[in-house]
Design an enzyme around this catalytic site. Structure first.
Site, PDB file in Angstrom:
ATOM      1  CB  CYS A   1      25.060 -80.397 -85.443  1.00 50.15           C
ATOM      2  SG  CYS A   1      24.487 -81.011 -83.852  1.00 50.15           S
TER       3      CYS A   1
ATOM      4  CB  CYS B   1      21.541 -79.195 -84.933  1.00 52.40           C
ATOM      5  SG  CYS B   1      22.730 -78.794 -83.631  1.00 52.40           S
TER       6      CYS B   1
END
Length: 468
Positions: free
Chosen positions: A394, A397
């Protein structure tokens, strides 16, 4: 003095255990008690207590720190999110729109930041541009002044320094882009499951100091490993030296802090009209409830407070670096830059006044040869963790993972550079101790994330108070 300090630690530990016993004897009637009953009193290996941190952070530090992080100098972070994972190839990238990162357009970033990403004044920016041109030629250009040639060599030496706890991101790469952190906030993205937990499992199982046969209490959302395994793990952990025990607690605290953020900024509603983000009580309980996690959740929260103390102490140590007249939070806007430096120093002096700072002198304090070997192990393990962030599927992230590990790595670098900081010249370049703009931005934003976590714990305490 050492024996008295050890006696004090054992005494405080005994007081904490007595408090824990009293806590366990009381019926845990509410969700707040199950999550927070054990998260009180003195912290392991510290003379500070949770309540002192809460009061200091939530009412004296947090509001001013948030204001600083909203300024141009701290909101723009240059990062390369396209680096390949150095450990495995099977990365499943998150296809959800909330995983995406929106980079800045070139004209959105203040000119002073773009002109040189790591110097602090107009004069230093001009000098650094000469240095960068020289480095691009592959050698020091003899036509540059002697001072500039020296700066090139010293800054290059710094970039390769063994004191760095993180692998430096290649921000000069064409793939590196500026990101506005305020427009790409850390929050729940939907990135979870085996891919996400693979990252944390590699960090814990291959980079924390422990035998491979000893398994840590795993993901609370996965099947339980049983009480005996948990007790075995912590019996072994408590037998470690203070440095290796601290390493685990730092990683656990960072993991807990990130989970608090995701629980506090959870996607509660997603319709074509609007998205609603807010506190997800169920998610928080799954990660930190003492019963649901078989006692593991409260340990994680206490490790978050331990991480807070470590980074707080680092900020108190680095005050002389930022106090120098030559240092500026340079963006090109002289008025705002001066105001933000005043706010920065105000925050740092507030931090320095904290009454119960962590005593890092207990780290690497034994035999000098063994201590240096242990410090190098510590540094290499953490450096490896910083590389693992390039394996996160991600992108949002990955952004916040890279920023927060770099921030913690910078804090560790500061803690182990006390003598170098003390010997810095009051004016002119500081060759022995140096922080790049990347390190400065990550240091304060990483601490801002931990400060936010501590503040959010108060919100969750209140929300869980009447839930059974």
């Amino acid at each position: 003095m050492g024996s008295r300090w050890g006696f004090l630690i054992h005494l405080l530990g005994a007081v904490w255990l007595l408090g824990l016993g009293h806590c366990e004897q009381q019926p845990a009637e509410t969700a707040a008690q199950r999550c927070f009953c054990q998260v009180s009193g003195y912290l392991d290996d510290c003379i500070c207590d949770v309540e002192t941190i809460d009061k200091f952070n939530n009412y004296r530090l947090f509001p001013r720190l948030q204001r600083l992080l909203e300024s141009d100098y701290f909101r723009y972070y240059k990062v390369n999110l396209k680096r390949l994972c150095p450990f495995w190839n099977d990365i499943n990238q998150c296809g959800r729109r909330d995983c995406a990162v929106k980079p800045c357009q070139f004209d959105e970033v203040p000119d002073g930041i773009k002109s040189a990403s790591y110097k602090y004044s107009e004069e230093a920016n001009n000098l650094s541009e000469e240095c960068e041109q020289a480095e691009q030629l592959g050698a020091v250009d003899e036509s540059l002044s002697e001072e500039t040639q020296k700066a090139v060599l010293q800054w290059t030496k710094h970039d390769d320094s063994s004191d760095n706890f993180c692998e430096a991101d290649d921000i000069q790469s064409p793939d590196a882009e500026y990101v506005d952190l305020l427009l790409n906030p850390e929050r729940y993205t939907g990135y979870k499951g085996p891919d996400a937990w693979k990252i944390w499992n590699v960090i814990y199982e291959e980079n924390c100091f422990k035998p491979q046969t000893i398994k840590r209490p795993l993901n609370p959302l996965a099947s339980s490993q049983g009480k005996s395994e948990e007790n075995t793990f912590y019996s072994w952990l408590e037998g470690l030296c203070v440095e290796k025990r601290a390493f685990y607690r730092l990683i656990s605290g960072l993991h807990a802090s990130i989970n608090v953020h995701l629980s506090a900024r959870y996607l509660l509603q997603d319709t074509w009209l609007e998205k609603k983000w807010g506190h997800n009580i169920t998610e928080f309980q799954q990660r930190f409830d003492g019963i649901l996690t078989e006692g593991e959740g409260p340990r994680r929260l206490k490790n978050l407070y331990f991480l807070y103390l470590i980074e707080l102490k680092a900020l108190s140590k680095v005050v002389p670096f930022f106090e120098r007249p030559d240092f500026q939070l340079f963006t090109g806007n002289k008025v705002q830059d001066a105001e933000n430096k005043m706010l920065l120093l105000e925050i740092l002096h507030e931090i320095k006044s904290f009454p119960l700072h962590f005593d890092e002198n207990s780290f690497f304090a034994g035999d000098k040869k063994e201590a240096n070997k242990l410090k190098e192990e510590f540094r290499l393990h953490f450096r490896n963790i910083s590389r693992i962030m390039d394996c996160v599927g991600c992108f949002k992230c990955r952004l916040w993972g890279k920023l927060q590990t770099q921030g913690l790595g910078t804090a560790l670098k500061i803690l182990f550079s006390e003598k170098l900081i003390a010997n810095m010249p009051e004016t002119g370049p500081s060759f022995e101790f140096h922080l790049t703009r990347q390190e400065i931005v990550s240091l304060f934003n990483a601490f801002g994330r931990i400060s936010t976590s501590v503040r959010e714990l108060e919100n969750f305490r209140n929300l869980l108070q009447n839930i059974h």
